[in-house]
Design a protein around this motif. Structure first.
Motif, PDB file in Angstrom:
ATOM      1  N   TRP A 101     -16.072  -0.540  -6.608  1.00 54.73           N
ATOM      2  CA  TRP A 101     -16.360  -0.020  -5.277  1.00 54.73           C
ATOM      3  C   TRP A 101     -17.863  -0.088  -4.998  1.00 54.73           C
ATOM      4  O   TRP A 101     -18.677   0.264  -5.838  1.00 54.73           O
ATOM      5  N   GLN A 143      -7.622   2.635   4.683  1.00 58.33           N
ATOM      6  CA  GLN A 143      -8.013   1.368   4.097  1.00 58.33           C
ATOM      7  C   GLN A 143      -7.350   0.196   4.816  1.00 58.33           C
ATOM      8  O   GLN A 143      -6.226   0.303   5.297  1.00 58.33           O
ATOM      9  N   HIS A 159      -9.010   8.453   2.680  1.00 59.90           N
ATOM     10  CA  HIS A 159      -9.714   7.522   3.555  1.00 59.90           C
ATOM     11  C   HIS A 159      -8.835   6.305   3.873  1.00 59.90           C
ATOM     12  O   HIS A 159      -8.271   5.686   2.971  1.00 59.90           O
ATOM     13  N   HIS A 162      -7.197  -4.366   4.226  1.00 60.84           N
ATOM     14  CA  HIS A 162      -7.354  -5.344   3.162  1.00 60.84           C
ATOM     15  C   HIS A 162      -7.530  -6.738   3.755  1.00 60.84           C
ATOM     16  O   HIS A 162      -7.131  -6.998   4.890  1.00 60.84           O
ATOM     17  N   ARG A 199       0.838  -1.207   0.000  1.00 61.35           N
ATOM     18  CA  ARG A 199       0.000   0.000   0.000  1.00 61.35           C
ATOM     19  C   ARG A 199       0.875   1.259   0.000  1.00 61.35           C
ATOM     20  O   ARG A 199       0.555   2.247  -0.683  1.00 61.35           O
ATOM     21  N   THR A 258     -10.895  -4.695  -0.329  1.00 62.84           N
ATOM     22  CA  THR A 258     -10.416  -3.516   0.387  1.00 62.84           C
ATOM     23  C   THR A 258     -11.586  -2.872   1.112  1.00 62.84           C
ATOM     24  O   THR A 258     -12.659  -2.685   0.524  1.00 62.84           O
ATOM     25  N   GLU A 292     -12.648   0.568   2.970  1.00 66.74           N
ATOM     26  CA  GLU A 292     -12.288   1.977   3.153  1.00 66.74           C
ATOM     27  C   GLU A 292     -13.190   2.546   4.251  1.00 66.74           C
ATOM     28  O   GLU A 292     -14.414   2.588   4.101  1.00 66.74           O
TER      29      GLU A 292
END
Length: 313
Positions: free
Chosen positions: A239, A193, A191, A195, A80, A277, A279
């Motif tokens: 998303w 995140q 934002h 995982h 990331r 993911t 968020e």
């Protein structure tokens, strides 16, 4: 962007042969203060028409120095972190293994054995960055260790809009630990995140009209405090909006393991085994032990209304 993994002593075959501008830092979270350092280094690189490189480390230095108890949980995994650095226009990332040998280097050795071998022309870092003993390896003294062989640019303290307090990874970790994801997002500049992989759970949500994706999270990442959150959720590069519960399913008894369960709005698909993911947008409430399923469902219905409103804005 190129990513090169290094171990001390450096293999010269793995470092760039041409001069470059180098930004130094661990950069956990790549927050707004880190972004200011990278942007300043980018200005230097663009002005001199040189590549922009970042020197970071594979693990938190405190692990080697034994300054933290137990397992360390990161704001950003290495993957990331690299993703965020690429978004900032970095051309090359050097990921150095942080070992006892590296941590024991004297400041002059660090300069001679690492920075000079990377062919740096300008080194950029935050005002409080250190590269060895905190009392000696300061940015103020880096110029003397450089001995005129490269320039040093120090970036001043970067504060938030509401106070004069420095934006720091430590401060953001504390906010995440307390469930203050809005505050963390403000300091990060994006934002937060985490995982994980979707796995089978108890399937209780399906029986009460709220089927959830049970996420087995990355143990190295920092998980927000127990509670219910409005979230965005990415699966298969798409998303979706939803709400997430971090907790122990206390309504259904004691001694349950901690879970992340995400209820996705307007979604009906099987996604077991998918890499996802989460968020984290805003915390709605803490975990509540309800008297029964009816009370739980009523609260979940209100959580959905609140989450949809938050995410719509």
């Amino acid at each position: 962007m190129q990513v090169v993994h290094l171990h001390y002593p450096i293999n010269l075959q793995r470092v760039a042969k041409n001069p470059l501008v180098l930004a130094m830092g661990f950069f956990d979270g790549v927050h707004r203060g880190h972004q200011a350092v990278i942007q300043r280094a980018k200005q230097e690189a663009d002005y001199r028409k040189l590549p922009l490189a970042v020197l970071t480390y594979d693990k938190f230095p405190g692990i080697v120095y034994q300054s933290i108890p137990g397992r360390f949980h990161y704001l950003t995994t290495l993957e990331r972190k690299v993703e965020l650095l690429e978004q900032l226009g970095v051309d090359l990332v050097y990921v150095m293994d942080f070992t006892s040998h590296l941590g024991a280097l004297r400041p002059q050795e660090f300069v001679d054995d690492i920075l000079l071998k990377m062919h740096v022309k300008v080194v950029v870092a935050g005002f409080d960055h250190t590269y060895g003993d905190h009392q000696v390896a300061t940015m103020e003294r880096l110029t003397s260790f450089a001995q005129g062989r490269f320039e040093v640019v120090t970036v001043d303290k970067f504060t938030d809009d509401q106070s004069s307090e420095k934006i720091s990874s430590t401060r953001i970790r504390q906010a995440i630990d307390e469930g203050l994801v809005e505050q963390a997002n403000e300091l990060l500049g994006y934002h937060y995140q985490t995982h994980g992989i979707v796995v089978h759970g108890f399937a209780r949500g399906r029986t009460i009209g709220f089927p959830t994706a049970n996420v087995q999270w990355n143990i190295d990442e920092r998980l927000p405090a127990v509670g219910v959150y409005a979230v965005r959720f990415r699966v298969n590069q798409v998303w979706y909006q939803g709400m997430a519960s971090v907790g122990y399913n206390v309504t259904f008894g004691d001694n349950h393991e901690k879970t992340i369960e995400v209820f996705l709005f307007d979604f009906n698909d099987q996604i077991y085994g998918e890499q996802v993911t989460v968020e984290w947008v805003q915390r709605l409430r803490g975990e509540i032990k309800f008297a029964g399923v009816e009370e739980l469902v009523a609260q979940l219905q209100q959580d959905e209304v609140d989450s949809r409103e938050i995410l719509a804005n």
